[in-house]
Design a protein around this motif. Sequence first.
Motif, PDB file in Angstrom:
ATOM      1  N   UNK A  44       0.823  -1.206   0.000  1.00  0.00           N
ATOM      2  CA  UNK A  44       0.000   0.000   0.000  1.00  0.00           C
ATOM      3  C   UNK A  44       0.858   1.257   0.000  1.00  0.00           C
ATOM      4  N   UNK A  45       0.259   2.356  -0.444  1.00  0.00           N
ATOM      5  CA  UNK A  45       0.899   3.653  -0.280  1.00  0.00           C
ATOM      6  C   UNK A  45       1.132   3.890   1.207  1.00  0.00           C
ATOM      7  N   UNK A  46       2.289   4.435   1.540  1.00  0.00           N
ATOM      8  CA  UNK A  46       2.671   4.540   2.942  1.00  0.00           C
ATOM      9  C   UNK A  46       1.740   5.468   3.713  1.00  0.00           C
ATOM     10  N   UNK A  47       1.437   5.074   4.937  1.00  0.00           N
ATOM     11  CA  UNK A  47       0.651   5.900   5.847  1.00  0.00           C
ATOM     12  C   UNK A  47       1.599   6.754   6.685  1.00  0.00           C
ATOM     13  N   UNK A  48       1.193   7.985   6.956  1.00  0.00           N
ATOM     14  CA  UNK A  48       2.034   8.847   7.779  1.00  0.00           C
ATOM     15  C   UNK A  48       2.043   8.399   9.232  1.00  0.00           C
ATOM     16  N   UNK A  49       0.951   7.771   9.683  1.00  0.00           N
ATOM     17  CA  UNK A  49       0.906   7.264  11.054  1.00  0.00           C
ATOM     18  C   UNK A  49       0.199   5.919  11.076  1.00  0.00           C
ATOM     19  N   UNK A  50       0.676   5.038  11.934  1.00  0.00           N
ATOM     20  CA  UNK A  50       0.064   3.721  12.124  1.00  0.00           C
ATOM     21  C   UNK A  50      -0.067   3.485  13.622  1.00  0.00           C
ATOM     22  N   UNK A  51      -1.295   3.351  14.091  1.00  0.00           N
ATOM     23  CA  UNK A  51      -1.566   3.001  15.485  1.00  0.00           C
ATOM     24  C   UNK A  51      -2.073   1.566  15.531  1.00  0.00           C
ATOM     25  N   UNK A  52      -1.541   0.787  16.455  1.00  0.00           N
ATOM     26  CA  UNK A  52      -1.870  -0.637  16.522  1.00  0.00           C
ATOM     27  C   UNK A  52      -2.474  -0.967  17.876  1.00  0.00           C
ATOM     28  N   UNK A  53      -3.623  -1.662  17.843  1.00  0.00           N
ATOM     29  CA  UNK A  53      -4.342  -2.068  19.058  1.00  0.00           C
ATOM     30  C   UNK A  53      -4.424  -3.591  19.101  1.00  0.00           C
ATOM     31  N   UNK A  54      -3.405  -4.264  19.642  1.00  0.00           N
ATOM     32  CA  UNK A  54      -3.436  -5.735  19.661  1.00  0.00           C
ATOM     33  C   UNK A  54      -4.316  -6.269  20.781  1.00  0.00           C
ATOM     34  N   UNK A  55      -5.318  -7.066  20.440  1.00  0.00           N
ATOM     35  CA  UNK A  55      -6.152  -7.665  21.487  1.00  0.00           C
ATOM     36  C   UNK A  55      -5.471  -8.919  22.022  1.00  0.00           C
ATOM     37  N   UNK A  56      -5.240  -8.935  23.312  1.00  0.00           N
ATOM     38  CA  UNK A  56      -4.661 -10.116  23.931  1.00  0.00           C
ATOM     39  C   UNK A  56      -5.669 -11.260  23.884  1.00  0.00           C
ATOM     40  N   UNK A  57      -5.255 -12.444  23.422  1.00  0.00           N
ATOM     41  CA  UNK A  57      -6.198 -13.565  23.359  1.00  0.00           C
ATOM     42  C   UNK A  57      -6.521 -14.156  24.716  1.00  0.00           C
ATOM     43  N   UNK A  58      -5.742 -13.783  25.753  1.00  0.00           N
ATOM     44  CA  UNK A  58      -6.012 -14.306  27.080  1.00  0.00           C
ATOM     45  C   UNK A  58      -5.452 -15.687  27.323  1.00  0.00           C
ATOM     46  N   UNK A  59      -4.666 -16.201  26.407  1.00  0.00           N
ATOM     47  CA  UNK A  59      -4.076 -17.529  26.537  1.00  0.00           C
ATOM     48  C   UNK A  59      -2.823 -17.605  25.692  1.00  0.00           C
ATOM     49  N   UNK A 102      -2.773  -2.083  25.784  1.00  0.00           N
ATOM     50  CA  UNK A 102      -3.167  -3.366  25.217  1.00  0.00           C
ATOM     51  C   UNK A 102      -2.010  -4.359  25.249  1.00  0.00           C
ATOM     52  N   UNK A 103      -0.782  -3.846  25.136  1.00  0.00           N
ATOM     53  CA  UNK A 103       0.388  -4.732  25.097  1.00  0.00           C
ATOM     54  C   UNK A 103       0.798  -5.210  26.484  1.00  0.00           C
ATOM     55  N   UNK A 104       0.391  -4.469  27.521  1.00  0.00           N
ATOM     56  CA  UNK A 104       0.795  -4.840  28.877  1.00  0.00           C
ATOM     57  C   UNK A 104       0.134  -6.163  29.272  1.00  0.00           C
ATOM     58  N   UNK A 105       0.933  -7.145  29.583  1.00  0.00           N
ATOM     59  CA  UNK A 105       0.392  -8.438  29.954  1.00  0.00           C
ATOM     60  C   UNK A 105       0.030  -9.323  28.782  1.00  0.00           C
TER      61      UNK A 105
END
Length: 466
Positions: free
Chosen positions: A371-386, A414-417
Amino acid sequence: MRRAPTTGGGLPGDRVVAPGSVARVLVAATSRALRGDDCGDLGPPVGLSRLVGAPESVRRAAALRAAGRTALTAGQVARIDAERVAGWFADQYPDRRWPGVVLGSPHGAAAHLAVALGVPWLPAGFEVAARWSGGAVDRPDAAYEHGVDLAERLLAANPGVRVRQVHCPASRGGAAGSTVTLAVRWDALPGAYARLLADRLAPAAPVLLLHDARTWPVRDLGAGHSFQVGSPASGLDPVDFHPDARVLDQVLRAAGGDGVRWTPPELTVAAAFAEHGVESGFEHDARAWGDRHHHPLHRVVVRQPDALSAVTADLYRAWLRRAGKTGNRLVVECGRLLDPAQVLRAGLVPYWCENATRPRVAGVEWWLAGSERFSSVDVLPESPGLRSPAVAGLPQWLAVAGFGGRRRALDRGAARGYPVASVPTRRATEVLRNQPCDLPAPPPLRMADALAALRDAGAHQGLLVC
């Protein structure tokens, strides 16, 4: 003005539909966005963040207790009224005239697409969690036997549905040994949906039906109840659930089980649509209703969830740019961590990962690379809990954020734990509220433009629009 809640026998819909199930979260997020609200009030099914540092056995026991508290008893399963559940979904939307509707398989990009179109999104089924006292995560044969009884009770009261039982330690962990997961799918258009379409669709407004076409081996003896071991959402393949698979041993140990006892029931169908597929009767009924009432139905068949996520993100970017916005700020959402209202407010491009498995995260990496580059990328990883051998590590998520030009952000909360700690849906809202405002939002996307984009992308993204 909201319609009066649908009444009738059986348990209330909010008691029936499993807390945290994707369809439940997507209806809540979509309906809020269409009312102009965000997801700041949406919490987790059960938060276990306080146990991040606890031993594995303590966290597993707490997760099992939490799952059991919200699961239904066998008697309650017998009191499920699938029509009342459909009414509960439909009643969450504002009482107004809609220029269309999106139905079908649960997918976060479909929710974003519905919000851009200014229309409701409604699922073709729902998930139920039922108690399994004395169950065992490593006994799929016993899970099947218990599920047969539960399904018989549910089907006796709801002949217009089909039940797919899913036993997947890789995606549900130890909870697969204390509860039974039943994916209930309507085999006809529910009356509550038909009433919403009849009363609230504008003349000739189109219906968009999304169908998750992923397949999985199942046991189906033709009584309305079918059974699958594992799931496409696990990030693993069907062969990984074979008793001799090395990956299975890792999965079962992480869930507190033992591969020695793993004996799946005999499968009868090599490749049936998996749990999020749409029943043919539902599709036929929706199309027939559209033909009778002059509402064209367009079917979108998705072979992999990444395809719809990529096409919707590209569509949002073009839609934002037509409105004079940059379309250069991306948010990568995951699972239940999404907020369509805040995405609109901030003028963001949304890409939705079904979950935190390596294949799904690789999907967004491949899309970003092309893709054409984005100026900003924010990532929200959902922890699967396992823990699972298929779960993406934080370095892979950081690589996704690394595609940003000036801003590269992986949410620390979101990344903590990660991957064992759960975070609420409202965490996505809290993060996105900090994004700069880019109002007014573009005028609603036209269905014709959305269909054109879906068709154009179909040849190389793996979508079929018909």
